[in-house]
Scaffold this motif. Sequence first.
Motif, mmCIF file in Angstrom:
data_model
loop_
_atom_site.group_PDB
_atom_site.id
_atom_site.type_symbol
_atom_site.label_atom_id
_atom_site.label_comp_id
_atom_site.label_asym_id
_atom_site.label_seq_id
_atom_site.Cartn_x
_atom_site.Cartn_y
_atom_site.Cartn_z
ATOM 1 N N SER A 99 0.832 -1.206 0.000
ATOM 2 C CA SER A 99 0.000 0.000 0.000
ATOM 3 C C SER A 99 0.865 1.255 0.000
ATOM 4 O O SER A 99 0.545 2.251 -0.672
ATOM 5 C CB SER A 99 -0.932 -0.019 1.205
ATOM 6 O OG SER A 99 -0.195 0.069 2.414
ATOM 7 N N LEU A 108 -5.978 5.935 -1.339
ATOM 8 C CA LEU A 108 -6.296 4.523 -1.115
ATOM 9 C C LEU A 108 -5.122 3.785 -0.477
ATOM 10 O O LEU A 108 -5.299 3.015 0.483
ATOM 11 C CB LEU A 108 -6.685 3.876 -2.445
ATOM 12 C CG LEU A 108 -7.093 2.401 -2.386
ATOM 13 C CD1 LEU A 108 -8.314 2.223 -1.477
ATOM 14 C CD2 LEU A 108 -7.400 1.875 -3.780
ATOM 15 N N ILE A 131 -5.118 2.044 3.292
ATOM 16 C CA ILE A 131 -4.818 0.629 3.568
ATOM 17 C C ILE A 131 -3.718 0.512 4.623
ATOM 18 O O ILE A 131 -3.817 -0.290 5.567
ATOM 19 C CB ILE A 131 -4.417 -0.087 2.264
ATOM 20 C CG1 ILE A 131 -5.613 -0.132 1.294
ATOM 21 C CG2 ILE A 131 -3.891 -1.483 2.545
ATOM 22 C CD1 ILE A 131 -5.273 -0.634 -0.092
ATOM 23 N N SER A 174 -5.149 1.454 7.940
ATOM 24 C CA SER A 174 -6.054 0.403 8.424
ATOM 25 C C SER A 174 -5.257 -0.737 9.041
ATOM 26 O O SER A 174 -5.606 -1.244 10.128
ATOM 27 C CB SER A 174 -6.920 -0.123 7.262
ATOM 28 O OG SER A 174 -7.713 0.902 6.723
ATOM 29 N N SER A 221 -10.558 -0.798 3.920
ATOM 30 C CA SER A 221 -9.989 -0.494 2.596
ATOM 31 C C SER A 221 -11.082 -0.363 1.549
ATOM 32 O O SER A 221 -11.021 0.505 0.664
ATOM 33 C CB SER A 221 -8.997 -1.595 2.184
ATOM 34 O OG SER A 221 -7.949 -1.696 3.128
ATOM 35 N N GLN A 239 -12.713 3.040 1.758
ATOM 36 C CA GLN A 239 -11.939 4.095 1.077
ATOM 37 C C GLN A 239 -11.993 3.929 -0.433
ATOM 38 O O GLN A 239 -12.063 4.919 -1.174
ATOM 39 C CB GLN A 239 -10.487 4.071 1.565
ATOM 40 C CG GLN A 239 -9.585 5.137 0.962
ATOM 41 C CD GLN A 239 -9.970 6.548 1.359
ATOM 42 O OE1 GLN A 239 -11.080 7.016 1.087
ATOM 43 N NE2 GLN A 239 -9.041 7.238 2.026
ATOM 44 N N ASN A 242 -9.030 9.342 5.797
ATOM 45 C CA ASN A 242 -7.655 9.043 6.205
ATOM 46 C C ASN A 242 -7.325 9.712 7.536
ATOM 47 O O ASN A 242 -6.582 9.170 8.362
ATOM 48 C CB ASN A 242 -6.666 9.499 5.129
ATOM 49 C CG ASN A 242 -6.574 8.513 3.978
ATOM 50 O OD1 ASN A 242 -7.117 7.408 4.066
ATOM 51 N ND2 ASN A 242 -5.928 8.913 2.893
#
Length: 763
Positions: free
Chosen positions: A533, A562, A566, A569, A609, A612, A657
């Motif tokens: 990511s 994105l 990730i 997350s 994910s 998003q 985010n």
Amino acid sequence: MRFGIEEINNSTALLPNVTLGYQLYDVCSESANVYATLNVLSLLGTHHVEIRADPSHYSPAALAVIGPDTTNHAATTAALLSPFLVPLISYEASSVTLGVKRHYPSFLRTIPSDKHQVEAMVLLLQSFGWVWISVVGSDGDYGQLGVQALEEQATQQGICVAFKDIIPFSARPGDERMQGIMHHLARARTTVVVVFSSRQLARVFFESVVLANLTAKVWIASEDWAISRHISNVPGIQGIGTVLGVAIQQRLVPGLKEFEEAYVQADKGAPGPCSRTSECSSNQLCRECRAFTAEQMPTLGAFSMSSAYNAYRAVYAVAHGLHQLLGCASGACSRDRVYPWQLLEQIRKVNFLLHKDTVRFNDNGDPLSGYDIIAWDWSGPKWNFRVIGSSMWPPVQLDINKTKIRWHGKDNQVPKSVCSSDCLEGHQRVISGFYHCCFECVPCEAGSFLNKSDLHSCQPCGKEEWAPAGSETCFPRTVVFLTWHETISWVLLAANTLLLLLVTGTAGLFAWHLDTPVVKSAGGRLCFFMLGSLAGGSCGLYGFFGEPTLPTCLLRQSLLALGFAIFLSCLTIRSFQLVFIFKFSAKVPTFYRAWVQNHGPGLFVVISSMAQLLICLTWLAVWTPLPTREYQRFPQLVVLDCTEANSPGFMLAFAYNGLLSVSAFACSYLGKDLPENYNEAKCVTFSLLLNFVSWIAFFTTASVYQGKYLPAVNVLAALSSLSGGFSGYFLPKCYVILCRPDLNSTEHFQASIQEYTRRCGST
């Protein structure tokens, strides 16, 4: 006229075996003018005029008429002669109205029309930049129509007439009416005065000018008085200023002086003074009779000689028309009866040379000769008329030698006659008052320019152009964007590439040490997902360089958002899982078992994910980032950028985010007292704080700066976040693997856990 007729009668080439006869009339009044015209129209051998249904076979006493010399008299005569189509050629009547053929079909002239005189005057005014003038005319058709035509044409050419007036027939030097004209001329503040007047009233006018002490002006003369000694002999006129004028081209009548001398020498026995009742002509009583003597020869001034030559040309025009009509080219003229309308047709067609001067008429019956432009030169006791240029047509052209003019001001400088001085470059004229020549100067605003074809309004520049305030032209805008070859681009590209290499190297290092406690404690295979990511977000940063295109606009921010989502997350669930295992698993074992059995960490990462991803897809579909050309930020630049900056999709993705960052920060902070090998609070907290500071700095910068380097600031903020996340989470583990292998052992990790258990038990 007598001289011309005798020349023709003595010629064997022009009208051979034909003798021209003539009658002379003095048209000193309107009644005398009508009397003379009716005499001309009377039938041969009678004293009456016969009106017929068909005038084509009417034979009046004369086939053609030369004169009269004024517009008013010529209009009367032309109106009477036109129904009979008797040719009338005037040598001094210059009014435009006489050229209208539906009113005066038989009128012609050897003096140019006032139409061309007015055009020459306007060109004269334009050549010296005189746009603020006064106009004075004489009473009657000549002056009134001349003033009217001059005002119309001058206004069309941007010249303002500040004051105009007419000198009445009854005017006398210094009377109340003339004093009023002088007063208004003084108040008008015009340096240039055009005097379109007859000789008689022009003298009255200038005698009044001298009495009023109106000096230091430029006087523009019409042809009727421009070279008249009747005006130049006015006492005190030398102090009025500079006189320029339009005059009939000066030509001499060859042989006229010798003809006059021969007349005197012939001793005709002319009578002396007449009695008051003696009748010296056919239509008026003479007050006195004069005879030429050798001592008292008449002398023609320049003006009179011009008129004399025009009368001479008129006689020859009639003779050449008659020559063609009678078929004299064969050497013998026909003796057939000639009617006036036939002669009129032939006169219109004449085209011959008279002493190197071409004589012919246009469709209006006007000659194609030009004017002289003259200046009065005071170089002695009298004015001299200096020719300084000429005017020819068609089209009307003016040729002036300005060095020949002696101006009345100091240092021989050309006088100015303007209401307002010219504006500086890039300043528009804002009219103040009634006249467009009176204006204020206002600079054009930035983004507009002053086109010289329209000095009264600033024109906006094109979309791709710009102009500073007070500009006369627009300049192409500079197209700017963050190019690949700029120094700051090289630095950022090098840093991003280094980050990608470190991420790739870390992935290889973790793959090599996948079964070691350090890698397992970091998340095991989840680390590769985190590193991937980060690599994806880092690849998106390459889209900020070079000219924006649709693919780069679609991918650069979305990949970054994105990829970082990730990573956050994974970081959040990793921190949460460590805190939950060490602090809450014993307290809620049922939840822990369900969490483990249902793959809670992986499920959370996938759901977070996907959320998003859904936000990014909605962003790209609804608020599609497109390449744009930004014109509002900088007047001289076109900034190439993408439209994502202020879109709701971008703000939503960034807010998501931010929420993940706060969650990761909270979970890391809760694990600040975990075993040393599992305690990532310090590094993760540092990386997340760096993330917050970077984006706060970016949005602060974006609020005050929107230039070409804003993408570089965006890249720097994103690079700081990615590098902070990578270094805060992965670099300590790489350090242990590479530099402290003794800490990368199961025994060390078990000892660390036991130490944490003892510490918790003691508390």
